[in-house]
Design a protein around this motif. Structure first.
Motif, PDB file in Angstrom:
ATOM      1  N   GLY A  14       0.770  -1.232   0.000  1.00  0.00           N
ATOM      2  CA  GLY A  14       0.000   0.000   0.000  1.00  0.00           C
ATOM      3  C   GLY A  14       0.803   1.285   0.000  1.00  0.00           C
ATOM      4  N   THR A  15       2.117   1.196  -0.230  1.00  0.00           N
ATOM      5  CA  THR A  15       2.954   2.400  -0.245  1.00  0.00           C
ATOM      6  C   THR A  15       3.870   2.363  -1.460  1.00  0.00           C
ATOM      7  OG1 THR A  15       4.919   1.543   0.911  1.00  0.00           O
ATOM      8  CG2 THR A  15       3.078   2.268   2.292  1.00  0.00           C
ATOM      9  N   ARG A  16       4.649   3.401  -1.605  1.00  0.00           N
ATOM     10  CA  ARG A  16       5.712   3.432  -2.608  1.00  0.00           C
ATOM     11  C   ARG A  16       7.063   3.451  -1.897  1.00  0.00           C
ATOM     12  NH1 ARG A  16       3.658   4.261  -7.580  1.00  0.00           N
ATOM     13  NH2 ARG A  16       5.552   5.110  -8.486  1.00  0.00           N
ATOM     14  N   ILE A  17       7.081   2.944  -0.682  1.00  0.00           N
ATOM     15  CA  ILE A  17       8.310   2.858   0.108  1.00  0.00           C
ATOM     16  C   ILE A  17       8.935   1.498  -0.166  1.00  0.00           C
ATOM     17  CG2 ILE A  17       9.295   2.855   2.423  1.00  0.00           C
ATOM     18  CD1 ILE A  17       6.807   4.574   3.248  1.00  0.00           C
ATOM     19  N   THR A  18      10.159   1.518  -0.682  1.00  0.00           N
ATOM     20  CA  THR A  18      10.793   0.254  -1.050  1.00  0.00           C
ATOM     21  C   THR A  18      11.358  -0.474   0.173  1.00  0.00           C
ATOM     22  OG1 THR A  18      12.947   1.274  -1.450  1.00  0.00           O
ATOM     23  CG2 THR A  18      11.436   1.113  -3.345  1.00  0.00           C
ATOM     24  N   VAL A  19      11.389  -1.781   0.057  1.00  0.00           N
ATOM     25  CA  VAL A  19      12.018  -2.612   1.079  1.00  0.00           C
ATOM     26  C   VAL A  19      13.487  -2.220   1.195  1.00  0.00           C
ATOM     27  CG1 VAL A  19      12.682  -4.993   1.639  1.00  0.00           C
ATOM     28  CG2 VAL A  19      10.382  -4.500   0.779  1.00  0.00           C
ATOM     29  N   GLU A  20      14.108  -1.929   0.072  1.00  0.00           N
ATOM     30  CA  GLU A  20      15.515  -1.522   0.075  1.00  0.00           C
ATOM     31  C   GLU A  20      15.739  -0.290   0.950  1.00  0.00           C
ATOM     32  OE1 GLU A  20      19.020   0.146  -2.894  1.00  0.00           O
ATOM     33  OE2 GLU A  20      17.042  -0.277  -3.722  1.00  0.00           O
ATOM     34  N   LEU A  21      14.867   0.699   0.840  1.00  0.00           N
ATOM     35  CA  LEU A  21      15.010   1.913   1.649  1.00  0.00           C
ATOM     36  C   LEU A  21      14.955   1.581   3.142  1.00  0.00           C
ATOM     37  CD1 LEU A  21      15.161   5.029   1.880  1.00  0.00           C
ATOM     38  CD2 LEU A  21      12.657   5.001   1.879  1.00  0.00           C
ATOM     39  N   VAL A  22      13.997   0.759   3.514  1.00  0.00           N
ATOM     40  CA  VAL A  22      13.862   0.376   4.924  1.00  0.00           C
ATOM     41  C   VAL A  22      15.117  -0.360   5.389  1.00  0.00           C
ATOM     42  CG1 VAL A  22      12.549  -1.054   6.549  1.00  0.00           C
ATOM     43  CG2 VAL A  22      11.342   0.319   4.839  1.00  0.00           C
ATOM     44  N   LEU A  23      15.598  -1.292   4.587  1.00  0.00           N
ATOM     45  CA  LEU A  23      16.786  -2.059   4.973  1.00  0.00           C
ATOM     46  C   LEU A  23      18.029  -1.176   5.043  1.00  0.00           C
ATOM     47  CD1 LEU A  23      16.153  -5.281   2.883  1.00  0.00           C
ATOM     48  CD2 LEU A  23      15.843  -4.975   5.347  1.00  0.00           C
ATOM     49  N   ARG A  24      18.144  -0.218   4.144  1.00  0.00           N
ATOM     50  CA  ARG A  24      19.289   0.696   4.193  1.00  0.00           C
ATOM     51  C   ARG A  24      19.256   1.559   5.453  1.00  0.00           C
ATOM     52  NH1 ARG A  24      22.655   0.617   0.040  1.00  0.00           N
ATOM     53  NH2 ARG A  24      21.933  -0.242  -1.932  1.00  0.00           N
ATOM     54  N   LYS A  25      18.081   1.990   5.837  1.00  0.00           N
ATOM     55  CA  LYS A  25      17.954   2.778   7.065  1.00  0.00           C
ATOM     56  C   LYS A  25      18.313   1.919   8.281  1.00  0.00           C
ATOM     57  CE  LYS A  25      14.831   6.305   5.410  1.00  0.00           C
ATOM     58  NZ  LYS A  25      14.181   7.455   5.994  1.00  0.00           N
ATOM     59  N   LEU A  26      17.873   0.689   8.297  1.00  0.00           N
ATOM     60  CA  LEU A  26      18.253  -0.207   9.393  1.00  0.00           C
ATOM     61  C   LEU A  26      19.757  -0.433   9.389  1.00  0.00           C
ATOM     62  CD1 LEU A  26      15.386  -2.845   9.125  1.00  0.00           C
ATOM     63  CD2 LEU A  26      15.753  -1.236  11.016  1.00  0.00           C
ATOM     64  N   GLY A  27      20.329  -0.591   8.200  1.00  0.00           N
ATOM     65  CA  GLY A  27      21.770  -0.787   8.074  1.00  0.00           C
ATOM     66  C   GLY A  27      22.578   0.422   8.502  1.00  0.00           C
ATOM     67  N   ALA A  28      21.949   1.591   8.465  1.00  0.00           N
ATOM     68  CA  ALA A  28      22.610   2.821   8.903  1.00  0.00           C
ATOM     69  C   ALA A  28      22.360   3.066  10.395  1.00  0.00           C
ATOM     70  CB  ALA A  28      22.107   3.998   8.082  1.00  0.00           C
ATOM     71  N   ASP A  29      21.916   2.023  11.079  1.00  0.00           N
ATOM     72  CA  ASP A  29      21.666   2.064  12.527  1.00  0.00           C
ATOM     73  C   ASP A  29      20.511   2.957  12.946  1.00  0.00           C
ATOM     74  OD1 ASP A  29      23.552   0.165  13.193  1.00  0.00           O
ATOM     75  OD2 ASP A  29      25.146   1.636  13.399  1.00  0.00           O
ATOM     76  N   MET A  30      19.574   3.206  12.037  1.00  0.00           N
ATOM     77  CA  MET A  30      18.372   3.929  12.455  1.00  0.00           C
ATOM     78  C   MET A  30      17.519   2.992  13.292  1.00  0.00           C
ATOM     79  SD  MET A  30      17.065   6.288   9.274  1.00  0.00           S
ATOM     80  CE  MET A  30      15.819   7.117  10.248  1.00  0.00           C
ATOM     81  N   MET A  31      16.927   3.529  14.320  1.00  0.00           N
ATOM     82  CA  MET A  31      16.026   2.762  15.164  1.00  0.00           C
ATOM     83  C   MET A  31      14.662   2.655  14.470  1.00  0.00           C
ATOM     84  SD  MET A  31      17.974   2.084  17.693  1.00  0.00           S
ATOM     85  CE  MET A  31      16.873   1.449  18.920  1.00  0.00           C
ATOM     86  N   VAL A  32      13.933   1.606  14.801  1.00  0.00           N
ATOM     87  CA  VAL A  32      12.616   1.405  14.201  1.00  0.00           C
ATOM     88  C   VAL A  32      11.751   2.646  14.402  1.00  0.00           C
ATOM     89  CG1 VAL A  32      10.487   0.056  14.344  1.00  0.00           C
ATOM     90  CG2 VAL A  32      12.701  -1.108  14.358  1.00  0.00           C
TER      91      VAL A  32
END
Length: 66
Positions: A14-32
């Protein structure tokens, strides 16, 4: 994945937010909670689903040791 949405890249339902973007943010140590604040349409389950998708995808890959 839909070839008409984001070039067929995997997106959160239901969004245009890619899984890749979420994983990259997690990989950059962003908190949920930080990711959720950046993208109010996401839920914590979406982030867990992104991780699960990545694990499932990688489980099907064959890697060559160079």
């Amino acid at each position: 994945m839909n070839p008409k949405i984001m070039g067929g890249r995997p997106v959160i339902r239901g969004t245009r937010i890619t899984v890749e973007l979420v994983l990259r943010k997690l990989g950059a140590d962003m908190m949920v909670q930080e990711i959720l604040a950046d993208h109010p349409t996401l839920e914590a389950d979406d982030i867990r689903a992104s991780r699960a998708f990545a694990a499932d995808y990688l489980a099907g890959e064959e890697f060559v040791d160079l």
